[in-house]
Design an enzyme around this catalytic site. Structure first.
Site, PDB file in Angstrom:
ATOM      1  N   TYR A  33      57.292  16.568 -15.955  1.00  9.78           N
ATOM      2  CA  TYR A  33      56.101  16.925 -15.189  1.00  9.78           C
ATOM      3  C   TYR A  33      56.071  16.167 -13.872  1.00  9.78           C
ATOM      4  CZ  TYR A  33      53.738  12.498 -16.392  1.00  9.78           C
ATOM      5  OH  TYR A  33      53.395  11.173 -16.525  1.00  9.78           O
ATOM      6  N   ARG A  52      62.065  13.965  -7.180  1.00  7.98           N
ATOM      7  CA  ARG A  52      62.017  13.367  -8.511  1.00  7.98           C
ATOM      8  C   ARG A  52      61.996  14.447  -9.588  1.00  7.98           C
ATOM      9  NH1 ARG A  52      57.322   9.175  -9.912  1.00  7.98           N
ATOM     10  NH2 ARG A  52      56.089  11.091  -9.855  1.00  7.98           N
ATOM     11  N   LYS A 149      60.687  11.469 -15.737  1.00 11.69           N
ATOM     12  CA  LYS A 149      59.242  11.715 -15.883  1.00 11.69           C
ATOM     13  C   LYS A 149      59.013  12.810 -16.929  1.00 11.69           C
ATOM     14  CE  LYS A 149      55.029  11.948 -13.078  1.00 11.69           C
ATOM     15  NZ  LYS A 149      54.532  10.602 -13.421  1.00 11.69           N
ATOM     16  N   GLU A 182      55.766  -2.082 -15.777  1.00 11.44           N
ATOM     17  CA  GLU A 182      54.885  -1.203 -15.003  1.00 11.44           C
ATOM     18  C   GLU A 182      53.659  -0.885 -15.847  1.00 11.44           C
ATOM     19  OE1 GLU A 182      56.672   2.641 -14.295  1.00 11.44           O
ATOM     20  OE2 GLU A 182      57.597   2.662 -16.285  1.00 11.44           O
ATOM     21  N   LEU A 207      59.533   3.964 -14.116  1.00 13.69           N
ATOM     22  CA  LEU A 207      59.530   5.212 -13.386  1.00 13.69           C
ATOM     23  C   LEU A 207      59.694   4.929 -11.897  1.00 13.69           C
ATOM     24  CD1 LEU A 207      59.058   8.317 -13.593  1.00 13.69           C
ATOM     25  CD2 LEU A 207      56.659   7.837 -13.085  1.00 13.69           C
TER      26      LEU A 207
END
Length: 287
Positions: A33, A52, A149, A182, A207
């Protein structure tokens, strides 16, 4: 007017939108996504998100569902039909529909595509940024490919729920070395005691945040010192400032970590400046 979604070639009322029960994204999290922030009806950091998306699809060996030009048309049409000027647009691409099996479908299937959009109250977002948010820390328990992702976000969901139950807005994952990787839905930053902006490098299992990447450019253009060097929760508490970045949060000051104040316990001047600079750049470069 009710919300409109795009599902596999059709624009349909949001409440009626559906995917097949054997969609591999639904059954196996075999999907990726992207989320774009939207300013004045335009896509922020568009190139970074498209790049990405292509990388994530390539890593999972899911074919591109359509050309970038065609996809841009779909994203903009969903925004238009929902009359959204400022908000977010969400895209999900799964491997497609096939009889349930862990291995890829033997016969080729078409990727499934879903696009939705929603408005964001920027006045409320700015009020939140002016106050700052709290984060908690939690042990890193995600898979080893957080650079992709994917929709496989259960550890992130549990971390976010833990944060919510403790009155915090975000959870920071901490690895076996005691260092922050993160956030559950954001990248983590501090302004350390020496005045250096620090965030985890992308060689770690994080990410590759698009907002993070743009902000690195903003920081350098502003003449500030930045280091892609990890930090511990203790260093975050001892830092001058802390903040998170993401398409949803933009640049959001963090004023408390695990119940302990960061700096003076208020949004710091550097985070506030970077938020303003990032938003200005995002608006100026949105397409």
């Amino acid at each position: 007017m009710g919300r409109i979604a795009y599902v596999n070639g059709r624009y349909t009322p949001h409440a009626e939108a559906a995917v097949h029960i054997e969609d591999r994204g639904y059954q196996l999290a075999d999907a990726v996504y992207e989320v774009w922030a939207v300013f004045d009806g335009k896509l922020a950091d568009a190139e970074g998100h498209f790049a990405r998306l292509s990388r994530s699809l390539g890593e999972l060996r899911i074919p591109e569902p359509m050309s970038r030009g065609a996809l841009t048309v779909v994203l903009r049409e969903v925004l238009r039909r929902n009359r959204i000027r400022n908000g977010m647009v969400y895209l999900q691409v799964s491997r497609g529909v096939a009889p349930r099996d862990h291995a890829f479908p033997t016969a080729p299937v078409s990727p499934a595509v879903v696009v939705t959009a929603k408005a964001v109250d920027h006045a409320a977002a700015e009020a939140k940024a002016a106050k700052g948010v709290s984060v908690i820390t939690t042990p890193e328990n995600r898979w080893g490919r957080c650079d992709i992702k994917t929709v496989g976000l259960l550890p992130n969901v549990l971390a976010k729920q833990a944060a919510k139950e403790r009155g915090a807005a975000e959870a920071w994952f901490v690895d076996e070395m005691g260092l922050v990787t993160e956030g559950a839905s954001s990248n983590a930053w501090i302004l350390d005691r020496d005045g250096v902006l620090r965030t985890r490098d992308t060689n770690a299992n994080i990410l590759r945040g698009v907002t993070r990447l743009t902000l690195l450019e903003v920081i350098r253009e502003a003449g500030l010192t930045v280091s892609e060097k990890p930090f511990s929760p203790a260093e975050a508490v001892e830092a001058r400032e802390a903040f998170i970045t993401g398409a949803g949060s933009l640049v959001l000051p963090v004023v408390q970590v695990d119940g302990k104040p960061v700096g003076e316990g208020l949004p710091g001047p550097v985070a506030k400046r970077l938020r303003a600079l990032y938003i200005q750049r995002a608006k100026n470069t949105a397409v």
